[in-house]
Scaffold this motif. Structure first.
Motif, PDB file in Angstrom:
ATOM      1  N   ASN A 289       0.805  -1.216   0.000  1.00  0.00           N
ATOM      2  CA  ASN A 289       0.000   0.000   0.000  1.00  0.00           C
ATOM      3  C   ASN A 289       0.840   1.269   0.000  1.00  0.00           C
ATOM      4  OD1 ASN A 289      -2.248  -1.525  -0.109  1.00  0.00           O
ATOM      5  ND2 ASN A 289      -2.899  -1.180   2.008  1.00  0.00           N
TER       6      ASN A 289
ATOM      7  N   LYS B 275       2.018   3.791  -4.427  1.00  0.00           N
ATOM      8  CA  LYS B 275       1.892   5.253  -4.397  1.00  0.00           C
ATOM      9  C   LYS B 275       3.246   5.917  -4.645  1.00  0.00           C
ATOM     10  CE  LYS B 275      -1.749   3.381  -2.657  1.00  0.00           C
ATOM     11  NZ  LYS B 275      -2.292   3.713  -1.362  1.00  0.00           N
TER      12      LYS B 275
ATOM     13  N   ARG C 205      -7.476  -1.196  -8.175  1.00  0.00           N
ATOM     14  CA  ARG C 205      -8.058   0.076  -7.796  1.00  0.00           C
ATOM     15  C   ARG C 205      -6.990   1.128  -7.479  1.00  0.00           C
ATOM     16  NH1 ARG C 205     -12.342   2.856  -5.187  1.00  0.00           N
ATOM     17  NH2 ARG C 205     -11.388   4.278  -3.731  1.00  0.00           N
ATOM     18  N   ALA C 206      -5.862   0.679  -6.931  1.00  0.00           N
ATOM     19  CA  ALA C 206      -4.818   1.632  -6.542  1.00  0.00           C
ATOM     20  C   ALA C 206      -4.297   2.432  -7.739  1.00  0.00           C
ATOM     21  CB  ALA C 206      -3.675   0.908  -5.847  1.00  0.00           C
TER      22      ALA C 206
ATOM     23  N   SER D  87     -18.134  -0.431  -1.768  1.00  0.00           N
ATOM     24  CA  SER D  87     -18.353   0.512  -2.861  1.00  0.00           C
ATOM     25  C   SER D  87     -17.129   1.376  -3.157  1.00  0.00           C
ATOM     26  CB  SER D  87     -19.546   1.400  -2.528  1.00  0.00           C
ATOM     27  OG  SER D  87     -19.277   2.140  -1.369  1.00  0.00           O
ATOM     28  N   ARG D  88     -16.408   1.832  -2.143  1.00  0.00           N
ATOM     29  CA  ARG D  88     -15.145   2.544  -2.303  1.00  0.00           C
ATOM     30  C   ARG D  88     -15.240   3.701  -3.297  1.00  0.00           C
ATOM     31  NH1 ARG D  88     -10.486  -2.004  -2.161  1.00  0.00           N
ATOM     32  NH2 ARG D  88      -9.351  -0.343  -1.200  1.00  0.00           N
TER      33      ARG D  88
ATOM     34  N   LEU E  15     -15.076   7.671  -4.874  1.00  0.00           N
ATOM     35  CA  LEU E  15     -13.963   8.573  -5.158  1.00  0.00           C
ATOM     36  C   LEU E  15     -14.355  10.017  -4.912  1.00  0.00           C
ATOM     37  CD1 LEU E  15     -12.732   6.977  -8.512  1.00  0.00           C
ATOM     38  CD2 LEU E  15     -11.589   6.881  -6.291  1.00  0.00           C
TER      39      LEU E  15
ATOM     40  N   HIS F 286     -11.752  12.398  -3.451  1.00  0.00           N
ATOM     41  CA  HIS F 286     -10.669  12.724  -4.403  1.00  0.00           C
ATOM     42  C   HIS F 286     -11.152  13.849  -5.320  1.00  0.00           C
ATOM     43  CE1 HIS F 286      -8.554   8.596  -4.084  1.00  0.00           C
ATOM     44  NE2 HIS F 286      -9.685   8.420  -3.436  1.00  0.00           N
TER      45      HIS F 286
ATOM     46  N   PRO G 216     -10.962  10.296   7.040  1.00  0.00           N
ATOM     47  CA  PRO G 216      -9.525  10.286   6.703  1.00  0.00           C
ATOM     48  C   PRO G 216      -9.171   9.194   5.706  1.00  0.00           C
ATOM     49  CG  PRO G 216      -9.866   9.497   8.950  1.00  0.00           C
ATOM     50  CD  PRO G 216     -11.221   9.899   8.430  1.00  0.00           C
TER      51      PRO G 216
ATOM     52  N   GLY H  69      -6.638   6.989   0.235  1.00  0.00           N
ATOM     53  CA  GLY H  69      -6.491   7.310  -1.184  1.00  0.00           C
ATOM     54  C   GLY H  69      -6.703   8.791  -1.469  1.00  0.00           C
ATOM     55  N   ALA H  70      -7.729   9.396  -0.861  1.00  0.00           N
ATOM     56  CA  ALA H  70      -8.000  10.816  -1.131  1.00  0.00           C
ATOM     57  C   ALA H  70      -6.855  11.674  -0.589  1.00  0.00           C
ATOM     58  CB  ALA H  70      -9.333  11.226  -0.506  1.00  0.00           C
TER      59      ALA H  70
ATOM     60  N   GLU I   1      -1.824   7.071   8.188  1.00  0.00           N
ATOM     61  CA  GLU I   1      -1.212   5.747   8.088  1.00  0.00           C
ATOM     62  C   GLU I   1       0.310   5.859   7.872  1.00  0.00           C
ATOM     63  OE1 GLU I   1      -4.247   6.214   7.549  1.00  0.00           O
ATOM     64  OE2 GLU I   1      -5.340   4.361   7.874  1.00  0.00           O
TER      65      GLU I   1
ATOM     66  N   ASP J  39      -7.369  -4.065   7.189  1.00  0.00           N
ATOM     67  CA  ASP J  39      -6.669  -5.092   6.416  1.00  0.00           C
ATOM     68  C   ASP J  39      -6.204  -6.272   7.275  1.00  0.00           C
ATOM     69  OD1 ASP J  39      -7.100  -3.641   4.155  1.00  0.00           O
ATOM     70  OD2 ASP J  39      -5.044  -2.943   3.907  1.00  0.00           O
TER      71      ASP J  39
ATOM     72  N   ARG K 263     -16.656  -6.445   3.589  1.00  0.00           N
ATOM     73  CA  ARG K 263     -15.492  -7.216   4.009  1.00  0.00           C
ATOM     74  C   ARG K 263     -15.857  -8.486   4.775  1.00  0.00           C
ATOM     75  NH1 ARG K 263      -9.826  -4.331   4.497  1.00  0.00           N
ATOM     76  NH2 ARG K 263      -9.111  -5.793   2.946  1.00  0.00           N
TER      77      ARG K 263
END
Ligand code: UD1
Length: 420
Positions: free
Chosen positions: A23, A27, A94-95, A122-123, A125, A128, A164, A167-168, A191, A307, A333
């Motif tokens: 993760n 990035k 997705r990343a 659903s995750r 965006l 972002h 928080p 990804g965003a 994180e 996770d 999950r």
């Protein structure tokens, strides 16, 4: 198709070394787009998602060379990268969305296919997109693509995140480092992987303050330089081995890991009855007897990581007593508990909650992994189930765990991959 065949009943013993965090590395690779020239990333895990990201960067015009034996990746970024991330790659991971921020701020435009990836909820965006709009971008959806235009340089802005989101936070952070003026990201994710990318961006010449806090302040600069950076160790992989040690009544030393990134999870293992010893480059987890059930509530860092939730459900499924597990991040999950039930686990779910009543023994069955961490949870259950458990959907595990089977075998597990 490949499957895992696991014969339960062995205590895991020995040492295992953890590689860089999935993760984070994805990035960091995306962040390389922010500077022309050669960025070198070390401590790169040999996992499928790294290959997908490498391919994505190649399609954007980068030259990517992955030295698997050295765990390094060198990314040569052109002066003008392309700005379109195609569906065939983005849907696999997705990343991939993490190229949105750097492409937009660097080239003034980004077309990124709407992502697929893990089947865990659903995750959205929205954060972002709202954040980038605040920074002056025009963002629309067109035939399955997010189409973003900056019309010149992005403008620094104050952005409050509703949640928080990892990804965003990353998208807005990477967009802000080359924007005009000051950006403040409030309620930012904290994180260790966010700290890692902030540290790399700073070395590249970015002006980022508040690292590791929930308010990140970024003052945009005109340009950044390529750097060398080592990926932070994977706390989720380390946590997975720790849970495996406890479930199998084992004694495992986990090297190249940071215990401080797993404080809450290790505390839970102590409550379950394990001995946890912190070492200079990792930690040791030893367990004798049956673990006690431990309640879990997933939350953004420094809360309990979502996770590791499936692995802890697996642990609770064979523990003494009952535990309440609350999932606050990804609604789907808990899907994997249906598979765990095939091994004899007693888990009832109701919305965000799962009640896990420990049973003395699980019994082997064929099960199917539906995402990376579900796969890990099912494999751990297989390690303690009577008989041979077959785990389908190994590709999910390969997306997040480098050398999963060799690591388990080196600790004494009876596990192999088979073609079916
Ligand atoms: C990252 C990790 C994932 C981890 C998660 C939470 C990567 C590649 N993946 O995922 O393994 O489980 O952090 O620690 O780093 N959300 C919205 N709108 C948005 C953004 C997010 O509603 O704009 C929601 C998501 O649907 C989800 C929650 O916020 O329910 C958390 O998402 P986020 O923190 O962004 O996780 P990811 O970055 O997707």
């Amino acid at each position: 198709m490949e499957v895992l065949r696991i014969t339960g009943g062995t205590s895991l013993r020995g040492e295992v070394a953890v590689t860089g965090a999935k993760n984070s590395v994805l990035k960091l690779m995306a962040a390389s787009l922010l500077a022309p020239g050669v960025t070198t990333i070390a401590n790169v895990p040999d996992i499928l998602d790294v290959e997908i990201m490498a391919e994505l960067l190649r399609r954007l015009g980068c030259d990517v060379s992955h030295e698997v034996a050295l765990s390094t990746i060198a990314i040569t970024v052109p002066d003008r990268p392309d700005h379109r991330a195609d569906y065939d790659l983005v849907r696999r991971m997705r990343a991939s969305i993490c190229v949105l921020g750097p492409l937009l701020t660097r080239t003034g435009a980004a077309d990124v296919a709407l992502p697929g990836g893990d089947n865990i909820g659903s995750r959205g965006l929205d954060m972002h997109i709202d954040g980038l709009r605040r920074m002056g971008a025009e963002v629309t959806s067109d035939h399955g693509y997010l189409v973003a235009h900056a019309g010149g340089r992005l403008q620094g802005a104050r952005v409050w995140l509703d949640f928080p989101s990892v990804g965003a936070t990353e998208t807005l952070l990477m967009a802000a480092v080359l924007a005009d003026g000051e950006t403040v990201i409030d309620n930012a994710a904290r994180e260790p992987e966010i700290v890692d990318i902030c540290t790399m961006l700073r070395t590249m010449g970015a002006n980022v303050e508040g690292i590791g806090t929930s308010t990140l302040t970024v003052i945009g600069v005109e340009g950044l330089r390529p750097v060398q950076h080592a990926t932070v160790p994977d706390r989720i992989v380390a946590g997975t081995w720790a849970v495996a040690a406890v479930m199998t009544h084992g004694d495992v030393t986990i090297r190249h890991a940071k215990a401080e990134h797993l404080s809450l999870a290790l505390e839970k293992l102590t409550l379950a009855g394990a001995d946890v010893e912190c070492l200079p480059d990792g930690f040791r987890v030893a367990m004798s007897g049956r673990p006690r059930a431990v309640d879990i509530v997933t939350l953004p860092y420094p809360g309990f990581p979502t996770d590791l939730q499936p692995q802890f459900i697996a642990l609770n499924s064979i523990a003494e007593g009952a535990a309440l597990v609350t999932e606050n991040l990804f609604e789907a999950r808990f899907r994997f508990v249906q598979e765990l039930a095939r091994l004899g686990a007693d888990v009832r779910t109701d919305g965000h909650h799962a009640l896990v009543r420990g049973v003395p023994v699980l019994s082997s069955a064929p099960v199917e992994a539906t995402d990376i961490r579900a796969g890990a949870g099912l494999a751990l259950a297989g390690l303690v189930a009577e008989g041979e458990t077959t785990v389908y959907g190994v590709g999910h595990i390969d997306r997040g765990y480098a050398g999963f089977v060799p690591a388990l075998r080196s600790l004494g597990a009876d596990v192999r991959r088979d073609e079916v």
